[in-house]
Structure formats: C-alpha cells, structure tokens
Design an enzyme around this catalytic site. Structure first.
Site, PDB file in Angstrom:
ATOM      1  N   TYR A 166      10.604  63.514  53.539  1.00 22.02           N
ATOM      2  CA  TYR A 166      11.013  63.303  52.088  1.00 22.02           C
ATOM      3  C   TYR A 166      12.484  63.668  52.154  1.00 22.02           C
ATOM      4  O   TYR A 166      12.987  64.350  52.552  1.00 22.02           O
ATOM      5  CB  TYR A 166      10.353  64.500  51.172  1.00 22.02           C
ATOM      6  CG  TYR A 166      10.863  64.481  49.688  1.00 22.02           C
ATOM      7  CD1 TYR A 166      10.578  63.293  48.953  1.00 22.02           C
ATOM      8  CD2 TYR A 166      11.646  65.539  49.081  1.00 22.02           C
ATOM      9  CE1 TYR A 166      10.763  63.343  47.694  1.00 22.02           C
ATOM     10  CE2 TYR A 166      11.955  65.212  47.670  1.00 22.02           C
ATOM     11  CZ  TYR A 166      11.564  64.246  47.100  1.00 22.02           C
ATOM     12  OH  TYR A 166      11.910  64.356  45.702  1.00 22.02           O
ATOM     13  N   ASP A 280      19.351  64.956  57.425  1.00 22.17           N
ATOM     14  CA  ASP A 280      18.933  65.278  56.107  1.00 22.17           C
ATOM     15  C   ASP A 280      18.797  66.877  56.425  1.00 22.17           C
ATOM     16  O   ASP A 280      17.728  67.471  56.730  1.00 22.17           O
ATOM     17  CB  ASP A 280      17.704  64.823  55.553  1.00 22.17           C
ATOM     18  CG  ASP A 280      17.467  65.381  54.377  1.00 22.17           C
ATOM     19  OD1 ASP A 280      17.947  66.277  53.962  1.00 22.17           O
ATOM     20  OD2 ASP A 280      16.719  64.843  53.400  1.00 22.17           O
ATOM     21  N   LYS A 308      20.559  72.746  48.291  1.00 22.16           N
ATOM     22  CA  LYS A 308      19.483  73.934  48.121  1.00 22.16           C
ATOM     23  C   LYS A 308      20.642  75.058  48.769  1.00 22.16           C
ATOM     24  O   LYS A 308      21.205  75.482  47.855  1.00 22.16           O
ATOM     25  CB  LYS A 308      18.493  73.474  49.027  1.00 22.16           C
ATOM     26  CG  LYS A 308      17.535  72.624  48.801  1.00 22.16           C
ATOM     27  CD  LYS A 308      16.177  72.742  49.324  1.00 22.16           C
ATOM     28  CE  LYS A 308      15.407  71.416  48.937  1.00 22.16           C
ATOM     29  NZ  LYS A 308      14.201  71.602  48.003  1.00 22.16           N
TER      30      LYS A 308
HETATM   31  C1  LIG Z   1      14.666  67.145  53.406  1.00 20.68           C
HETATM   32  C2  LIG Z   1      14.941  66.934  51.837  1.00 20.68           C
HETATM   33  N1  LIG Z   1      15.859  66.010  51.374  1.00 20.68           N
HETATM   34  C3  LIG Z   1      16.143  65.843  50.307  1.00 20.68           C
HETATM   35  C4  LIG Z   1      15.329  66.286  49.106  1.00 20.68           C
HETATM   36  C5  LIG Z   1      15.828  66.268  47.677  1.00 20.68           C
HETATM   37  O1  LIG Z   1      16.378  67.424  46.927  1.00 20.68           O
HETATM   38  P1  LIG Z   1      16.740  67.517  45.517  1.00 20.68           P
HETATM   39  O2  LIG Z   1      15.255  67.820  45.147  1.00 20.68           O
HETATM   40  O3  LIG Z   1      17.875  68.624  45.380  1.00 20.68           O
HETATM   41  O4  LIG Z   1      17.279  66.045  44.920  1.00 20.68           O
HETATM   42  C6  LIG Z   1      14.615  67.688  49.336  1.00 20.68           C
HETATM   43  C7  LIG Z   1      13.761  68.145  48.427  1.00 20.68           C
HETATM   44  O5  LIG Z   1      12.917  69.054  48.444  1.00 20.68           O
HETATM   45  C8  LIG Z   1      14.444  67.749  50.805  1.00 20.68           C
HETATM   46  O6  LIG Z   1      13.290  68.506  51.157  1.00 20.68           O
END
Ligand SMILES: Cc1ncc(COP(=O)(O)O)c(C=O)c1O
Length: 468
Positions: A166, A280, A308
C-alpha cells in the site's frame, strides 16, 4: 509440528472465542455505539477515513497520554495501535506539546517557508542520507509526488509496484494492494492489463472503484523478494518504466522483511535500466531504526517517501533523495501544496526528530520490541499455535502462519480466523490494537516494560485459551 487436525481444532476454537469476545467488546463499548449512531448521519460509516471504520462500529477514542489511550466509554488501554505507526513519540509528549505551543503563539500558518521548515528539511536530509527534500502533508502525497518527479526525470510513464503493498490512495498505486487469491494472475503476465495477457508480471488488479481504466496499463505488479522478476520486467520494458516503488519492509501485510541482498539488487537493476528506485518509508522511516530502512539495510534509493512518525504526531509528509532527480520539481514537475511546511507540524517534526527520537530512544524501543516479540514467541511455542512473531524496532507483529513470510502470497495463507479472535480478546484486556491483520504494533518512547508485559500476559492467556 501441528497436524491438520490440530490446526482445524485451533481454528474452531478461534471462531468460538471470536464470538464470545466480540459480544463482550460490544457490551463494554456502548458509548462508542451511541457516538457511531450519531456520526453515521454526517460521516459515511461514521468515520473520517475508510481505514477507521469498524464492524459493527469503531471504538471511538477520547484522549491519549503517554503510552495509554482512553475510549469514549472510559476504558483505558495500552496503545499498540500507535495511530497506524505515527505515535512513536507517544501521546502528549511534553517536548512536542511545548514545541507546538511555542509555534502556535508565533502564527499557525503562512504558506511561506519558515526557518523551522528549513531546519526540518536539514534534519530529514541528514537522518536519511538525502540530498534534497520537499514537504507534503501525508504519505499519499509523498508517494504521489515522488512518482511524478520520477516520471518527469525519466520521461517515462509506467511504474512497477509490489503485489500486496500500500502506498496511499492516489490512482497510480491503487492496484493489487489486497488482491483476492482468485485474481492474482500468472507469474508470466507483463502487459499489465489482465490475467489473460502474456508476459512476465502479475495481474494488475484495481483496489478501488473509480480508478480510470486508462491508467491500469501504467502500473506493473511484481512479487516482493524476487529481484529476478524485476530484472525480467526491466529487460522487457525498461525503457517504459519510470520508477520502481516499494516498501523496503512490507508493512501492510503484517511484516515481511527483505531477504539479504534483495534491496541492493534492486538498486543495481534500477541503475542499469535508468529506473528511479523509490523506497516508501512512510511506515519504516523513524520506526525500525533511527535512519529507517535506509540505515537498517544499508541501501540508498534514488528517492524515498516519508510521513507518519517523522511528524511527531502531526501531519507531515516528505519525499526526497538525489538532487539530480529532485531538481525536476523546479523544471516543470508540479510539487506544491498550501499546507506544505506548515510551521506547527514543522516544529513538532523537528522536535520529534532532534529531541525525542534520538539514537538512545531506538535502544529503548529495540529492547522493548524484542521483549515483546520474544514473549509472544515463547507462548506461541508453548501452546503450538500456528503463528510467528516479528521484531523490528518500534514495530513488530504476530502473524498467524508458522513460518516467516516472503511475499504477499504467503500472507494469503495466514489463518485470519486466529487474528479475528485475538483482536477482541486483546482489546477486552486493555490492549488497543489495529482492527486488521495487515497492520502491526507500534510502541513508543513512552512505553515501559510494564506495558509490554501487559501485552504478553493477555496474549499468553489467549494462546492458552486457543489450545484448550
Ligand atoms: C507504506 C505506506 N505508504 C503510504 C501510506 C499512505 O499514507 P497516508 O495515510 O498518510 O496518506 C501508508 C499508509 O498507511 C503506508 O502504509
């Protein structure tokens, strides 16, 4: 080793536990139910984000302090949810409170870059080994902008992402996030449109309604921990591929760690084919080590995305990396946002990174995390539960499958019946958890041994009950 009969008996026991513990949970959370009945009139599903929804309703929280949270019924919990991995600083940390209070008195927002934003940029660059960085407000924006910049830098459109990862909720990455086993597709299928096409990649399966069909072709799906698959894709389609984006540790399927040498092989392949490698680090950055996965595994990507934990509990996202790639934001690649670099979140993020999430803090997180994972492992072994525990700094989890996972397809084989029994069990015993087995625990600098022991004790009782 457990026989199939043992496993069937454990699963049957799990569904009984899920039933009784869910009923008990509903009895303890009547104020949440009441708030849900009100909220659902103004908010679809009664929540601000699909990920906050609950069945039949979510537990609504009222406040948090240190390592603990309280729900609207007044139930107290050790917080292991951590706001989906944000709260490594814990709740209402005095240094973060002070930083925000100070910042708020100086003005909440200008949409003009302040010195605090520059300080945060310097800190993020030095911590994660980046030459340049730009700020955004979420992980979604961070991966979205990183991909755009990679496309601008290469002049190519397609990207490769891992099955089961994700990266937020923008169109390019909303493919094959949680594909059902029926649509995984063949190993040999690269054209990226459907399982019937021929090629060398997995099926590109949209995860959301509303993602235009015209974009499907541009996202190619690969298996995690398989550098050869990426090499094959690049050999066939390298001149069309702008970026390879991946979570260096998969953290939306429990936790899957990269095999030895895997991340370096990806970097080498991307260098050879002129593909921008994007880590990511939205979940790993500032949780699994001081310098995230980049430090822990010693591999530098061309770009990395963060959010985060780097904001100390406030809304900060960032992406950055090599100046040669980042320069495209000044050469026509749109990268903007009214709230980017907001002074409140910049102050919270800077204080979190410099005063709270210090190297010493990671020693504390590492020790507690290991205690927790080892405690879980001991009871898993004692009761012969088909599960394993993963330990990774502030992050860790129990996955209900005996062997560690290598990729998403292993995750599909986990016994989610066991998770659905453990969730209400743990919550009823004062451990606040994420409601899905794709998540993991997050511990904070304010957690203490006593909090971790409470988790282990509740989990030990759960395993004993399962084994009865
Ligand atoms: C690995 C990863 N990338 C991107 C995101 C997206 O982040 P946001 O919820 O702050 O948009 C998440 C959200 O859980 C994530 O786990």
């Amino acid at each position: 080793m457990a026989t199939q009969t043992d496993i069937d008996r454990t699963l049957a026991r799990a569904s009984e536990i899920a039933k009784t513990e869910t009923a008990r949970l509903l009895e303890r959370t009547t104020a949440s139910e009441k708030l849900y009945q009100r909220a659902v009139a103004s908010l679809p599903d009664g929540v601000a984000s699909n990920f906050q929804a609950g069945d039949p309703y979510p537990i609504y929280l009222e406040r948090g302090e240190g390592a603990h949270v309280w729900d609207v019924d007044g139930n107290e919990y050790v917080d292991c949810h951590g706001g989906f991995g944000v709260n490594v600083v814990g709740h209402a940390h005095p240094k973060i409170v002070e930083a925000i209070e100070k910042a708020i008195r100086g003005g909440t927002h200008f949409a003009v870059t302040t010195e605090m934003t520059v300080k945060l940029a310097e800190q993020v660059c030095s911590r994660f080994g980046l030459e340049q960085v730009r700020f955004v407000n979420s992980g979604t924006e961070a991966t979205m902008d990183a991909i755009r910049v990679a496309r601008a830098a290469t002049g190519r459109d397609r990207i490769v992402k891992m099955e089961g990862s994700y990266h937020g909720h923008h169109d390019s990455v909303l493919f094959s996030v949680v594909p059902e086993s029926a649509v995984l597709g063949l190993r040999n299928n690269v054209s990226g449109e459907s399982a019937d096409d021929e090629g060398t990649a997995y099926t590109t399966q949209p995860t959301s309604k509303g993602v235009p069909r015209s974009t499907w072709h541009d996202t190619i799906i690969a298996p995690f921990n398989d550098a050869q698959a990426v090499e094959d894709l690049c050999r066939e389609h390298g001149d069309e591929i702008a970026a390879l984006i991946l979570e260096p540790v998969m953290m939306n399927v429990g936790i899957i760690v990269p095999e030895e040498g895997y991340l370096q092989s990806l970097r080498d392949i991307c260098d050879r084919y002129g593909v921008v490698l994007i880590f990511d680090e939205v979940k790993c950055g500032a949780t699994i080590a001081y310098g995230g996965a980049i430090e822990r595994y010693g591999v530098q990507p061309h770009l990395a995305a963060f959010a985060k934990a780097i904001g100390g509990g406030t809304t900060v996202g960032a992406f950055g990396g090599e100046a040669a790639v980042m320069q495209y934001v000044t050469k026509g690649a749109a990268q903007q946002g009214t709230f980017n670099g907001n002074p409140l979140s910049a102050a919270a993020g800077y204080t979190a990174l410099t005063e709270v999430l210090t190297r010493d803090a990671y020693d504390h997180l590492g020790k507690l995390g290991t205690l927790l994972a080892e405690g879980c492992r001991a009871v898993i072994d004692e009761h012969g539960i088909p599960a394993h525990a993963v330990d990774l700094g502030a992050k860790g989890c129990v996955s209900y499958r005996p062997e560690p996972m290598k990729n998403y397809r292993d995750f599909l084989e986990a016994h989610d019946e066991l998770f659905y029994a453990s969730y209400p069990w743990m919550v009823n015993r004062g451990i606040f958890m994420t409601p899905g087995d794709e998540e993991q625990w997050t511990i904070s600098v304010q957690h203490e041994e006593e909090d971790v022991r409470r988790y282990i004790d509740a989990f030990a009782e759960f395993c004993a009950e399962l084994a009865k």
